[in-house]
Design a protein around this motif. Structure first.
Motif, PDB file in Angstrom:
ATOM      1  N   GLY A 187       1.161   2.616   0.832  1.00  0.00           N
ATOM      2  CA  GLY A 187       0.647   2.394  -0.520  1.00  0.00           C
ATOM      3  C   GLY A 187       1.736   2.321  -1.573  1.00  0.00           C
ATOM      4  N   ASN A 188       1.281   2.166  -2.794  1.00  0.00           N
ATOM      5  CA  ASN A 188       2.195   2.121  -3.933  1.00  0.00           C
ATOM      6  C   ASN A 188       2.992   3.422  -4.035  1.00  0.00           C
ATOM      7  OD1 ASN A 188       3.086   1.011  -6.554  1.00  0.00           O
ATOM      8  ND2 ASN A 188       1.841   2.664  -7.416  1.00  0.00           N
ATOM      9  N   VAL A 201       4.528  -3.675   8.845  1.00  0.00           N
ATOM     10  CA  VAL A 201       4.278  -2.843   7.667  1.00  0.00           C
ATOM     11  C   VAL A 201       3.514  -3.706   6.669  1.00  0.00           C
ATOM     12  CG1 VAL A 201       5.349  -1.593   5.741  1.00  0.00           C
ATOM     13  CG2 VAL A 201       6.396  -1.508   8.019  1.00  0.00           C
ATOM     14  N   LEU A 202       2.462  -3.133   6.095  1.00  0.00           N
ATOM     15  CA  LEU A 202       1.700  -3.813   5.044  1.00  0.00           C
ATOM     16  C   LEU A 202       1.928  -2.989   3.782  1.00  0.00           C
ATOM     17  CD1 LEU A 202      -0.513  -5.993   4.387  1.00  0.00           C
ATOM     18  CD2 LEU A 202      -2.208  -4.263   4.954  1.00  0.00           C
ATOM     19  N   PHE A 203       2.644  -3.551   2.826  1.00  0.00           N
ATOM     20  CA  PHE A 203       3.170  -2.765   1.707  1.00  0.00           C
ATOM     21  C   PHE A 203       2.482  -3.130   0.404  1.00  0.00           C
ATOM     22  CE2 PHE A 203       6.789  -2.207  -1.440  1.00  0.00           C
ATOM     23  CZ  PHE A 203       6.738  -0.820  -1.446  1.00  0.00           C
ATOM     24  N   GLU A 204       1.911  -2.111  -0.239  1.00  0.00           N
ATOM     25  CA  GLU A 204       1.199  -2.355  -1.491  1.00  0.00           C
ATOM     26  C   GLU A 204       2.131  -2.292  -2.702  1.00  0.00           C
ATOM     27  OE1 GLU A 204      -1.181   0.853  -2.951  1.00  0.00           O
ATOM     28  OE2 GLU A 204      -2.732  -0.462  -3.706  1.00  0.00           O
ATOM     29  N   GLY A 205       3.276  -1.636  -2.523  1.00  0.00           N
ATOM     30  CA  GLY A 205       4.081  -1.244  -3.686  1.00  0.00           C
ATOM     31  C   GLY A 205       5.006  -2.319  -4.225  1.00  0.00           C
ATOM     32  N   ILE A 206       5.940  -1.859  -5.025  1.00  0.00           N
ATOM     33  CA  ILE A 206       6.967  -2.734  -5.602  1.00  0.00           C
ATOM     34  C   ILE A 206       8.340  -2.136  -5.270  1.00  0.00           C
ATOM     35  CG2 ILE A 206       5.530  -3.681  -7.450  1.00  0.00           C
ATOM     36  CD1 ILE A 206       6.797  -1.619  -9.345  1.00  0.00           C
ATOM     37  N   PRO A 207       9.423  -2.938  -5.358  1.00  0.00           N
ATOM     38  CA  PRO A 207      10.718  -2.453  -4.845  1.00  0.00           C
ATOM     39  C   PRO A 207      11.323  -1.282  -5.615  1.00  0.00           C
ATOM     40  CG  PRO A 207      10.812  -4.828  -5.384  1.00  0.00           C
ATOM     41  CD  PRO A 207       9.439  -4.358  -5.718  1.00  0.00           C
ATOM     42  N   GLU A 265       3.584   2.339 -12.165  1.00  0.00           N
ATOM     43  CA  GLU A 265       2.793   3.334 -12.905  1.00  0.00           C
ATOM     44  C   GLU A 265       1.556   2.716 -13.539  1.00  0.00           C
ATOM     45  OE1 GLU A 265       3.437   6.615 -13.442  1.00  0.00           O
ATOM     46  OE2 GLU A 265       5.083   6.459 -12.005  1.00  0.00           O
ATOM     47  N   LYS A 266       1.510   1.394 -13.560  1.00  0.00           N
ATOM     48  CA  LYS A 266       0.496   0.716 -14.370  1.00  0.00           C
ATOM     49  C   LYS A 266      -0.775   0.415 -13.572  1.00  0.00           C
ATOM     50  CE  LYS A 266       0.165  -3.230 -17.413  1.00  0.00           C
ATOM     51  NZ  LYS A 266       0.595  -4.587 -17.574  1.00  0.00           N
ATOM     52  N   TRP A 267      -1.916   0.841 -14.124  1.00  0.00           N
ATOM     53  CA  TRP A 267      -3.200   0.546 -13.484  1.00  0.00           C
ATOM     54  C   TRP A 267      -3.692  -0.824 -13.950  1.00  0.00           C
ATOM     55  CZ3 TRP A 267      -6.359   1.633  -9.689  1.00  0.00           C
ATOM     56  CH2 TRP A 267      -7.706   1.267  -9.761  1.00  0.00           C
ATOM     57  N   ILE A 268      -4.007  -1.700 -12.996  1.00  0.00           N
ATOM     58  CA  ILE A 268      -4.543  -3.016 -13.352  1.00  0.00           C
ATOM     59  C   ILE A 268      -6.010  -3.023 -12.943  1.00  0.00           C
ATOM     60  CG2 ILE A 268      -4.212  -5.532 -13.129  1.00  0.00           C
ATOM     61  CD1 ILE A 268      -1.435  -4.674 -13.359  1.00  0.00           C
TER      62      ILE A 268
END
Ligand code: PRX
Length: 635
Positions: free
Chosen positions: A112-113, A355-361, A206-209
């Protein structure tokens, strides 16, 4: 042009490490040349061998590939495995679980993120969830051939939904969850989707969309513009809750309309885990994916079942030299073609663990990518030059905290990679042990078309090297004449390969005009290209009105039209400007209407307007006041 005999940095070749060559599928360059020759001279034999790995309800009749690439001789068409019947989902799931006994193998490590949120999904579990989702879609009225819009973040449900569509013969149209409500509406209407699948929202850093709100706005816009096609909305309602450790009081508010919205978490438990696949014709559509068009309106690129299966599975196997103990990670979003071909279909067709990645670098820290590589012992890593340039800015320190010794092959995609980024990737990330496969391809090509094979191809930094099997490239000058040897011009292909697009959804004329009209007999990529004295291909960039921002193609016309939609703007012109991280960025000139003042507030408003109309990826970096814009004569 390369000056013969010059000591250009590009002349230096990087040879594959011996350790990699030992068990490789294509262990040396001669083997590549032999296989390539076979793929061009005996395409039927070559592709039938590839096809024999898969399950066909009915085998093909006739030639593997039939086509016309010449507009002067009639309609353009490509057919692969004509007469055969199969199912994509069966081949990437049931075949692995039942025939290959890989049910217990992890298909995806979802990360996850936040590093605290992760789950492993085996092939059996994936099959079960996909079947449930397929049954839910059927209950909601989805039938073979219906289009399903998917607007989801990088969560397992995205994979479940796309494979569920593939299972029942519905055509998925995934819209990247960073696109605006306007862009989503445009895509829903163009392909007349009957169902939308979305989620409550997603954290980007940190931002909720609030995705559901954007999706609702899109459906409202659809109603205003046309008789709405979307009847029901399937919503992953509690993604936020899942990642908020079950604290309901903290859950962001999700707008809900009981007449239209169906709660994913509720219905998935009420249906069976079994679902018979729909046996489809080889040329039945699999999915539509929109890509920018130079006229401004996005094009719905259509891919079909059998050819896409053969091509994504073979390119994945050879380009990443897939081995059973691999853990593969492609950092793209499934909303783009890279995610379709090299997160979902190609890897699953090979029974791979990904790997299935939700996050950002860069969240929660700038070592996030390296942390994930260490956590899962990633062996094959595939990312974009823009991500490499971003992470380079933070130096070596964040990497040195992690053990990256599991890495064996590195890949890049989406834009030309500059030598500085290539060397950093090769030397700092790969510690000079890992070949860098620079894969050139497009939404339209379905899979890699120019690419090194990691154990076989000596590399030149910045070159996508040579054609993949079955791909027959050439370079043309402005008059359509083929150029031999060292040359620079238009990159085109003489014949199809199984994974090439079949049409622009609902607009065959646009398909023919865009890709085949300029040079009859060839597929025109829209990219410039140079061939050096050793026969290596070097992509020089787009030669149409498209700008590549962070690996995403944007149409200058589309950005210009969202600027002129603003009341203060009379005219707009958008050009490319080099950018240290994004590669290229948008530089916009605007001519204001009489008595409008150019100031900071207006610039902010215009930037916001483009973000809202297209999406954050299209945000202009520069907006300049231009009292007059140069015009070309059009008489
Ligand atoms: O200009 C080329 C560039 O990206 C375009 C395709 O964009 P899209 O359809 O969004 O697909 C991107 C992911 C496959 C191409 O026409 N491009 C893609 N890969 C490379 C590249 N340019 C140079 N080198 C690459 N490896």
């Amino acid at each position: 042009m390369v000056v013969p005999g010059s000591q250009h940095a590009e002349d230096k070749m990087y040879h594959p490490p011996e350790g990699l060559q030992k068990d490789a599928h294509v262990p040396d360059f001669n083997c590549y040349l032999e296989l390539y020759k076979k793929s061009i001279e005996e395409p039927d034999v070559f592709w039938k061998e590839v096809a024999s790995d898969f399950y066909w309800k009915k085998p093909p009749t006739g030639h593997v590939l039939q086509y016309n690439f010449d507009v002067t001789k009639g309609n353009i068409y490509v057919k692969c495995m004509e007469g055969a019947k199969t199912n994509m989902c069966y081949n990437v799931l049931d075949r692995n679980v039942k025939d290959k006994n890989l049910g217990e193998r992890v298909a995806f490590y979802w990360e996850g993120n936040s590093p605290d949120h992760h789950v492993a999904i085996t092939y059996s579990q994936l099959l079960g969830q996909v079947c449930r989702c397929a049954n839910v879609l059927k209950q909601m009225g989805v039938r073979k051939g219906d289009r399903v819009a998917i607007y989801l973040p990088m969560i397992p449900e995205l994979v479940y939904t796309m494979l569920a569509c593939a299972r029942i013969g519905a055509v998925h149209s995934i819209v990247f969850a960073g696109f605006s409500s306007e862009s989503l509406c445009e895509r829903i209407l163009d392909s007349q989707c009957s169902i939308l699948v979305t989620a409550d929202g997603v954290y980007r850093g940190e931002k909720w969309i609030n995705l559901k709100q954007i999706a609702d706005e899109a459906l409202e816009k659809c109603k205003e513009k046309a008789s709405a096609t979307v009847k029901r909305c399937l919503v992953v309602k509690h993604h936020a809750l899942r990642i908020k450790s079950g604290d309901v009081s903290n859950e962001p508010q999700t707008p809900w309309d009981a007449a239209c919205d169906v709660c994913w978490e509720e219905v998935m438990g009420q249906v069976s885990e079994q679902c018979e696949p729909e046996w489809l014709d080889a040329e039945d559509p699999l999915f539509i994916l929109y890509t920018s068009g130079s006229t401004g309106k996005p094009k719905g690129v259509l891919h079909t079942v059998a050819g896409y299966l053969l091509y994504t599975s073979l390119t994945f196997k050879y380009v990443f030299d897939h081995q059973p103990d691999d853990v593969y990670w492609c950092t793209a979003d499934i909303g783009w073609i890279t995610g379709h071909s090299y997160i979902t279909y190609g890897p699953l067709a090979n029974g791979a663990t990904s790997v299935l990645f939700e996050g950002i670098p860069v969240h929660p820290h700038v070592g996030r990518f390296w942390e994930v590589i260490e956590k899962y012992r990633v062996t094959k890593f595939y990312t974009a030059p823009t991500a490499i340039r971003l992470l380079m800015k933070y130096g070596k320190e964040p990497l040195q905290k992690y053990d990256l010794s599991s890495l064996r092959i590195l890949g890049t995609v989406g834009e030309p990679i500059n030598p500085e980024a290539w060397h950093w990737y090769y030397e700092v990330v790969g510690q000079k042990r890992c070949p860098v496969v620079d894969t050139f391809w497009q939404t339209e090509t379905g899979g890699h078309v120019l690419t090194p094979l990691p154990a076989a191809t000596p590399l030149k930094p910045g070159s996508a090297t040579f054609p993949f099997f079955g791909v027959d490239p050439t370079i043309l000058n402005e008059h359509g004449e083929e150029l031999e040897g060292e040359a620079e011009g238009y990159l085109v292909f003489r014949r199809p390969w199984p994974g090439i697009m079949r049409t622009v959804y609902g607009n065959q004329e646009r398909f023919e005009n865009t890709y085949f009209k300029k040079f009859p007999g060839f597929y025109v990529t829209g990219d410039g290209c140079r061939r050096d004295k050793d026969g290596y291909y070097w992509i020089t960039g787009r030669i149409d009105d498209m700008i590549n921002v962070s690996g995403h193609l944007l149409s200058t016309a589309e950005v210009e039209s969202s600027l002129t939609d603003h009341g203060a703007v009379a005219e707009a012109a958008v050009v490319s400007r080099p950018h240290a991280v994004k590669g290229e960025c948008l530089y916009c000139f605007v001519t204001l209407k009489d008595c409008r003042e150019f100031n900071r507030t207006l610039v902010d408003e215009l930037k916001r307007q483009v973000r809202e109309k297209i999406g954050p990826i299209a945000t202009p970096d520069f907006i300049q006041n231009a009292p007059g814009l140069p015009k070309t004569r059009s008489d």
